[in-house]
Design a protein around this motif. Structure first.
Motif, mmCIF file in Angstrom:
data_model
loop_
_atom_site.group_PDB
_atom_site.id
_atom_site.type_symbol
_atom_site.label_atom_id
_atom_site.label_comp_id
_atom_site.label_asym_id
_atom_site.label_seq_id
_atom_site.Cartn_x
_atom_site.Cartn_y
_atom_site.Cartn_z
ATOM 1 N N ASP A 172 0.840 -1.210 0.000
ATOM 2 C CA ASP A 172 0.000 0.000 0.000
ATOM 3 C C ASP A 172 0.875 1.261 0.000
ATOM 4 O OD1 ASP A 172 -2.264 -1.519 0.021
ATOM 5 O OD2 ASP A 172 -2.727 -1.234 2.144
ATOM 6 N N VAL A 173 1.916 1.232 0.833
ATOM 7 C CA VAL A 173 2.807 2.398 0.924
ATOM 8 C C VAL A 173 3.504 2.613 -0.415
ATOM 9 C CG1 VAL A 173 4.920 3.264 2.020
ATOM 10 C CG2 VAL A 173 3.181 2.144 3.414
ATOM 11 N N ALA A 174 4.033 1.530 -0.995
ATOM 12 C CA ALA A 174 4.767 1.649 -2.266
ATOM 13 C C ALA A 174 3.862 2.233 -3.354
ATOM 14 C CB ALA A 174 5.290 0.279 -2.682
ATOM 15 N N LEU A 175 2.621 1.760 -3.414
ATOM 16 C CA LEU A 175 1.722 2.246 -4.467
ATOM 17 C C LEU A 175 1.331 3.710 -4.239
ATOM 18 C CD1 LEU A 175 -0.542 -0.888 -5.038
ATOM 19 C CD2 LEU A 175 1.152 0.057 -6.617
ATOM 20 N N ASP A 176 1.039 4.056 -2.988
ATOM 21 C CA ASP A 176 0.683 5.455 -2.677
ATOM 22 C C ASP A 176 1.835 6.387 -3.057
ATOM 23 O OD1 ASP A 176 -1.790 4.919 -1.704
ATOM 24 O OD2 ASP A 176 -1.476 5.831 0.268
ATOM 25 N N LEU A 177 3.059 5.965 -2.716
ATOM 26 C CA LEU A 177 4.229 6.802 -3.006
ATOM 27 C C LEU A 177 4.440 6.925 -4.516
ATOM 28 C CD1 LEU A 177 6.572 5.363 -0.256
ATOM 29 C CD2 LEU A 177 5.856 7.746 -0.426
ATOM 30 N N VAL A 184 10.259 4.811 -6.221
ATOM 31 C CA VAL A 184 10.084 3.798 -5.167
ATOM 32 C C VAL A 184 10.859 2.512 -5.468
ATOM 33 C CG1 VAL A 184 8.404 2.441 -3.848
ATOM 34 C CG2 VAL A 184 7.744 4.672 -4.774
ATOM 35 N N THR A 185 11.594 2.048 -4.461
ATOM 36 C CA THR A 185 12.249 0.740 -4.538
ATOM 37 C C THR A 185 11.752 -0.107 -3.371
ATOM 38 O OG1 THR A 185 14.230 1.787 -5.417
ATOM 39 C CG2 THR A 185 14.475 -0.470 -4.599
ATOM 40 N N GLU A 206 2.092 -5.938 -9.028
ATOM 41 C CA GLU A 206 2.875 -6.766 -9.963
ATOM 42 C C GLU A 206 3.048 -6.051 -11.304
ATOM 43 O OE1 GLU A 206 2.120 -11.200 -8.091
ATOM 44 O OE2 GLU A 206 0.832 -10.548 -9.746
ATOM 45 N N ALA A 207 1.976 -5.376 -11.740
ATOM 46 C CA ALA A 207 2.073 -4.641 -13.015
ATOM 47 C C ALA A 207 3.047 -3.475 -12.867
ATOM 48 C CB ALA A 207 0.691 -4.135 -13.421
ATOM 49 N N ALA A 208 3.006 -2.795 -11.723
ATOM 50 C CA ALA A 208 3.909 -1.648 -11.508
ATOM 51 C C ALA A 208 5.371 -2.111 -11.524
ATOM 52 C CB ALA A 208 3.583 -0.965 -10.177
ATOM 53 N N ILE A 209 5.623 -3.286 -10.965
ATOM 54 C CA ILE A 209 6.999 -3.812 -10.949
ATOM 55 C C ILE A 209 7.411 -4.223 -12.365
ATOM 56 C CG2 ILE A 209 8.443 -5.723 -10.104
ATOM 57 C CD1 ILE A 209 6.728 -5.590 -7.497
ATOM 58 N N GLU A 210 6.501 -4.915 -13.031
ATOM 59 C CA GLU A 210 6.827 -5.393 -14.375
ATOM 60 C C GLU A 210 7.140 -4.227 -15.317
ATOM 61 O OE1 GLU A 210 4.127 -8.542 -15.653
ATOM 62 O OE2 GLU A 210 4.550 -7.811 -17.693
ATOM 63 N N LYS A 215 10.622 -0.328 -8.444
ATOM 64 C CA LYS A 215 11.743 -1.262 -8.560
ATOM 65 C C LYS A 215 11.668 -2.268 -7.412
ATOM 66 C CE LYS A 215 16.447 -1.396 -9.856
ATOM 67 N NZ LYS A 215 17.736 -0.807 -9.928
ATOM 68 N N MET A 216 11.981 -3.531 -7.702
ATOM 69 C CA MET A 216 11.831 -4.567 -6.668
ATOM 70 C C MET A 216 13.098 -5.374 -6.505
ATOM 71 S SD MET A 216 9.342 -5.874 -4.793
ATOM 72 C CE MET A 216 9.643 -6.980 -3.441
ATOM 73 N N TYR A 217 13.551 -5.538 -5.271
ATOM 74 C CA TYR A 217 14.636 -6.477 -4.969
ATOM 75 C C TYR A 217 14.041 -7.620 -4.155
ATOM 76 C CZ TYR A 217 18.189 -3.152 -6.512
ATOM 77 O OH TYR A 217 18.971 -2.317 -7.250
ATOM 78 N N TRP A 218 13.884 -8.791 -4.765
ATOM 79 C CA TRP A 218 13.391 -9.985 -4.060
ATOM 80 C C TRP A 218 14.561 -10.660 -3.345
ATOM 81 C CZ3 TRP A 218 8.276 -10.353 -4.134
ATOM 82 C CH2 TRP A 218 7.563 -9.913 -5.250
ATOM 83 N N GLY A 219 14.250 -11.509 -2.397
ATOM 84 C CA GLY A 219 15.260 -12.342 -1.723
ATOM 85 C C GLY A 219 16.418 -11.530 -1.193
#
Ligand SMILES: Cc1cc2nc3c(=O)[nH]c(=O)nc-3n(C[C@H](O)[C@H](O)[C@H](O)COP(=O)(O)OP(=O)(O)OC[C@H]3O[C@@H](n4cnc5c(N)ncnc54)[C@H](O)[C@@H]3O)c2cc1C
Length: 322
Positions: A172-177, A184-185, A206-210, A215-219
């Motif tokens: 929620d925070v990531a999307l609002d920002l 946003v990362t 998921e669409a925003a990341i794609e 930006k997303m750092y998994w693991g």
């Protein structure tokens, strides 16, 4: 005369008070902030993931025109519930100490500079978890630009913001920002989002990341927060991400210090206190209601469980009295 003190005017403390009144008790709720103080401090744009019928308390239906109740609707709803049930709530009064007496408990509170003392046979702790963010215990976590609560995105427009976590609040925070134009990362220690993520939000993030909008750092594990960056480790490689602001949305944990201090037993592995079916701790007369009873896994108890807790506590106290 008050015969039960409930600490906390969240949804579960309010539910417990209604159930106790039904059984002929005269509960007093003591609340350190405003009514439903935690919900009041939730993000302005928040919608509940529970549907309206799950939030229903004290026989009063939650009526909403939205698919899911909003924070504003929830605040209005809980005001109505307290008025209709004529609950006795002392707001802006904080419980600062509790001791056992021969007949129950001595509860000390502070209301501004005034100290108050109550003697009651039973206490229900319904203090939630929101006051205690789950800390990562890493260098820099205490810095001013690191937040565990999110209110509104506006102050962070055009900033580099790192959001730590992968559950509902982090997303929620990531999307609002992102919507106000922040860069946003997200950093999450798992390889995919938690299964508890709201079904209607998951495709959006998921669409925003794609599309590279978030930006997303998994693991990845966060190692350190520096004044202008966050250091993470991913696949044994250290990466430094620029950050003007950091939201560490790593969850919350109940504060069980009052139970511990009174000698109550807690399973230290799960963080859950030993409780009877009626939610009584190992200290006779001391009960827990709502999220405070969850231990380390606060994703298990919701508002509807709080209603059930209230019923069990009220029945147990009635049984003891008769
Ligand atoms: C962003 C977000 C969204 C959520 N959405 C949902 C949802 O859709 N559905 C759901 O069921 N749950 C949801 N939750 C979880 C939700 O917060 C809890 O279910 C609910 O608030 C639990 O109620 P509670 O009464 O146990 O605790 P709280 O609502 O946290 O109430 C505890 C109260 O105790 C008071 N208090 C604490 N210490 C003291 C003291 N010493 N003296 C006096 N008062 C004190 C606090 O000020 C607070 O008002 C969400 C949580 C978050 C963070």
């Amino acid at each position: 005369m008050t015969d039960v003190i409930i600490v906390g005017a969240g949804p579960c403390g309010i539910s417990a008070a209604i159930e106790l009144k039904k059984e002929g008790f005269e509960p007093l709720i003591i609340e350190k902030g405003c009514l439903v103080n935690s919900i009041y401090h939730y993000p302005l744009s928040m919608t509940f993931f529970s549907s309206a019928d799950k939030l229903e308390i004290g026989g009063i239906p939650f009526i909403t025109i939205n698919e899911k109740p909003t924070r504003q609707e929830a605040l209005a709803y809980f005001r109505t519930v307290c008025r209709v049930h004529e609950l006795n709530v002392h707001t802006y009064e904080k419980v600062v100490q509790m001791d056992r007496t021969d007949s129950g408990f001595r509860v000390v509170t502070a209301k501004r500079d005034e100290k108050r003392v109550y003697e009651v046979p039973a206490v229900v702790l319904a203090t939630g978890y929101y006051d205690n963010p789950h800390l990562m215990n890493i260098p820099g976590e205490e810095s001013d630009h690191v937040h565990h609560y999110f209110h509104d995105a506006h102050p962070y427009a055009d900033q580099n913001v790192v959001v730590i976590g992968g559950r509902n609040s982090a997303i929620d925070v990531a999307l609002d920002l992102h919507h106000v134009g922040a860069n946003v990362t997200m950093v999450y220690r798992r390889e995919q989002f938690s299964p508890s993520v709201k079904a209607w939000v998951k495709p959006v993030i998921e669409a925003a990341i794609e599309k590279g909008r978030v930006k997303m750092y998994w693991g990845s594990e966060v190692k350190e927060i520096k004044p202008n960056s966050v250091v993470i480790e991913q696949n044994e490689k250290q990466i430094e991400i620029p950050a003007d602001t950091v939201f560490a949305m790593t969850g919350y944990r109940p504060n069980l210090e009052p139970v511990r201090r009174l000698g109550g037993k807690i399973d230290e592995d799960t963080g859950v206190p030993y409780l009877t079916e009626a939610m009584e701790t190992t200290i006779p007369g001391l009960y827990l209601a709502g999220v405070v009873a969850t231990g380390h896994d606060s994703t298990k108890i919701f508002i509807e469980n709080g209603r059930h807790h209230g019923r069990m506590i009220a029945r147990d106290l009635r049984r003891k009295r008769s």
